[in-house]
Design an enzyme around this catalytic site. Structure first.
Site, PDB file in Angstrom:
ATOM      1  N   GLY A 110      55.050  27.835 -23.817  1.00 55.84           N
ATOM      2  CA  GLY A 110      55.150  28.051 -25.260  1.00 55.84           C
ATOM      3  C   GLY A 110      54.947  29.511 -25.622  1.00 55.84           C
ATOM      4  O   GLY A 110      55.292  30.405 -24.843  1.00 55.84           O
ATOM      5  N   ASP A 135      54.660  21.616 -30.520  1.00 59.34           N
ATOM      6  CA  ASP A 135      54.539  22.250 -31.850  1.00 59.34           C
ATOM      7  C   ASP A 135      55.875  22.706 -32.432  1.00 59.34           C
ATOM      8  O   ASP A 135      55.959  22.981 -33.633  1.00 59.34           O
ATOM      9  CB  ASP A 135      53.598  23.461 -31.775  1.00 59.34           C
ATOM     10  CG  ASP A 135      52.169  23.065 -31.436  1.00 59.34           C
ATOM     11  OD1 ASP A 135      51.873  21.863 -31.462  1.00 59.34           O
ATOM     12  OD2 ASP A 135      51.361  23.964 -31.146  1.00 59.34           O
ATOM     13  N   MET A 177      48.743  17.242 -34.452  1.00 61.24           N
ATOM     14  CA  MET A 177      48.587  18.532 -33.756  1.00 61.24           C
ATOM     15  C   MET A 177      49.492  19.619 -34.341  1.00 61.24           C
ATOM     16  O   MET A 177      50.546  19.328 -34.896  1.00 61.24           O
ATOM     17  CB  MET A 177      48.857  18.382 -32.267  1.00 61.24           C
ATOM     18  CG  MET A 177      47.608  18.017 -31.494  1.00 61.24           C
ATOM     19  SD  MET A 177      47.903  18.075 -29.719  1.00 61.24           S
ATOM     20  CE  MET A 177      46.222  18.052 -29.122  1.00 61.24           C
ATOM     21  N   GLY A 178      49.064  20.837 -34.164  1.00 63.23           N
ATOM     22  CA  GLY A 178      49.832  21.995 -34.654  1.00 63.23           C
ATOM     23  C   GLY A 178      48.897  22.925 -35.402  1.00 63.23           C
ATOM     24  O   GLY A 178      48.530  22.640 -36.548  1.00 63.23           O
TER      25      GLY A 178
HETATM   26  O1  F6P Z   1      50.185  23.929 -27.871  1.00 61.40           O
HETATM   27  C1  F6P Z   1      50.203  22.579 -28.069  1.00 61.40           C
HETATM   28  C2  F6P Z   1      48.900  22.052 -28.608  1.00 61.40           C
HETATM   29  O2  F6P Z   1      48.874  20.669 -28.374  1.00 61.40           O
HETATM   30  C3  F6P Z   1      48.644  22.335 -30.072  1.00 61.40           C
HETATM   31  O3  F6P Z   1      49.326  21.458 -30.932  1.00 61.40           O
HETATM   32  C4  F6P Z   1      47.161  22.166 -30.135  1.00 61.40           C
HETATM   33  O4  F6P Z   1      46.652  22.856 -31.243  1.00 61.40           O
HETATM   34  C5  F6P Z   1      46.689  22.736 -28.834  1.00 61.40           C
HETATM   35  O5  F6P Z   1      47.787  22.633 -27.954  1.00 61.40           O
HETATM   36  C6  F6P Z   1      45.507  22.057 -28.228  1.00 61.40           C
HETATM   37  O6  F6P Z   1      45.094  22.788 -27.128  1.00 61.40           O
HETATM   38  P1  F6P Z   1      44.246  22.226 -25.906  1.00 61.40           P
HETATM   39  O7  F6P Z   1      45.121  21.309 -25.115  1.00 61.40           O
HETATM   40  O8  F6P Z   1      43.892  23.444 -25.135  1.00 61.40           O
HETATM   41  O9  F6P Z   1      43.088  21.502 -26.482  1.00 61.40           O
END
Ligand code: F6P
Length: 357
Positions: A110, A135, A177-178
């Site tokens: 990403g 996202d 999420m996002g």
């Molecule tokens: O980048 C994708 C994502 O799922 C986002 O939507 C979210 O904010 C983040 O990753 C969560 O991160 P982690 O998996 O490190 O908790």
């Protein structure tokens, strides 16, 4: 020809399907093909942690969630910092690339991942990238893989919440999420028939949110669904400096935004408010059929870029056509929801509140 693949950043559905698309095309079109798998994203490239993959490693993984290579988050900001043990990460990555005598490094990731991929390109490595993230916030492509699979899950969550919210006459706040972009919340909110959608791009006014719930109540709709993006912010927060915002959020007593919105709705009302946070479930499991097709198309297109030595590009989808976008244009740019987009206009026209008026 020798290439290596790595998956970096948060995982999502379709990573394996995409690598399969790259590998199957290369194996069928290049006579002498060697593919290495780098373990856990840039960590493996830095530490020289890799293995030679076999053709059979790419069989049976079309529907497999996660990534067969493993992944990790390696912040771009710290890429040029020398580690305490003296390791120069950029130098180490270049050394692994040279040691393997690679023609190309294929990177699936990403936003953060693309910044480092561009750095490696600037350092002279041949790089091809593929746009991964639930996202959908990568600049240069209409869609990223993972987004549609997560959308199916987030929509299913809202659908299921709908029935129980209706039975009990409750207000549900569903956190999608996002952090930086509201694509997933907006799409899932519309697909799931949410009444109020709060996204980072449109700061919300809690008074407007409560007004909409009251309006529905007065119209004999005693339940409401609020879809809120992880990164949604209030009007007051949108006026804060970065530093003020950070301090304000650190002092926030609720574990995440959905809980805060729920508390704000419940304050001085009789509403029964509940919170649902599907979290990483949105990133788990098999890719949707849409993503399986997209990943296969992305992967085989990436293989052709490699064969034609058109390096320094990200594979993208533009107006339904798979194409290549220069990495230099993609790196460091975020694709957020335009607040005047047709989607936003349509949402408002059918009576969805975006929490701002
Ligand atoms: O980048 C994708 C994502 O799922 C986002 O939507 C979210 O904010 C983040 O990753 C969560 O991160 P982690 O998996 O490190 O908790």
């Amino acid at each position: 020809m020798k290439i290596a693949m790595l998956t970096s950043g948060g995982d999502c559905q379709g990573l394996n399907a995409t690598m399969r698309g790259v590998a199957k095309t290369l194996y069928s079109e290049v006579e002498d093909m060697t593919i290495y798998g780098i373990a856990d994203g840039y960590r493996g490239l830095i530490e020289g942690d890799y293995e030679k993959l076999k053709k059979s490693d790419f069989s049976g993984i079309l529907t497999l969630g996660g990534t067969i290579l493993g992944t990790s988050r390696q912040p771009f900001k710290k890429m040029r910092d020398i580690e305490e043990n003296g390791v120069d990460k950029v130098k180490a990555m270049k050394e692994t690339y040279k040691k393997l005598k690679l023609d190309c490094l294929v990177i699936l990731g990403g936003n953060g991942t693309h910044k480092t991929a561009n750095l490696l390109r600037e350092e002279g490595l041949n790089v091809i990238t593929l746009p991964k993230t639930i996202d959908n916030d990568l600049w240069g492509t209409d869609v990223t893989f993972g987004f549609h699979s997560a959308l199916d899950i987030a929509t299913d969550v809202i659908d299921r919440i709908h029935t129980t919210a209706t039975s009990h006459g409750r207000i549900f706040v569903v956190e999608i999420m996002g952090h930086k972009a509201g694509w997933l919340t907006l799409y899932a909110g519309i697909a799931g028939g949410a009444d109020i959608i709060l996204i980072p791009e449109i700061p919300y006014d809690i008074k407007a949110v409560k007004r909409e719930i009251d309006r529905r109540e007065a119209a004999n709709k005693d339940f409401s669904i609020v879809a809120v993006a992880e990164g949604a912010i209030s009007l007051a927060e949108s006026r804060m400096s970065k530093k003020e915002f950070k301090a304000y959020r650190e002092a926030m007593k609720q574990p995440s935004i959905a809980y805060r919105v729920a508390d704000e709705i419940a304050q001085d009302t009789d509403y029964e408010v509940r919170v649902v946070v599907p979290g990483h479930i949105q990133r788990g499991g098999a890719p949707s059929p849409y993503d399986r097709v997209l990943c296969t198309r992305f992967g085989s297109y990436a293989a052709h870029l490699i064969i034609n030595r058109e390096f320094g590009n990200m594979v993208a989808m533009k107006d339904g056509v798979i194409t290549a976008v220069p990495l230099s244009e993609v790196a460091g740019r975020l694709k957020t929801v335009p607040t005047d987009s047709q989607m936003i206009v349509a949402a408002r026209q059918i009576g969805i509140s975006l929490g701002d008026k």
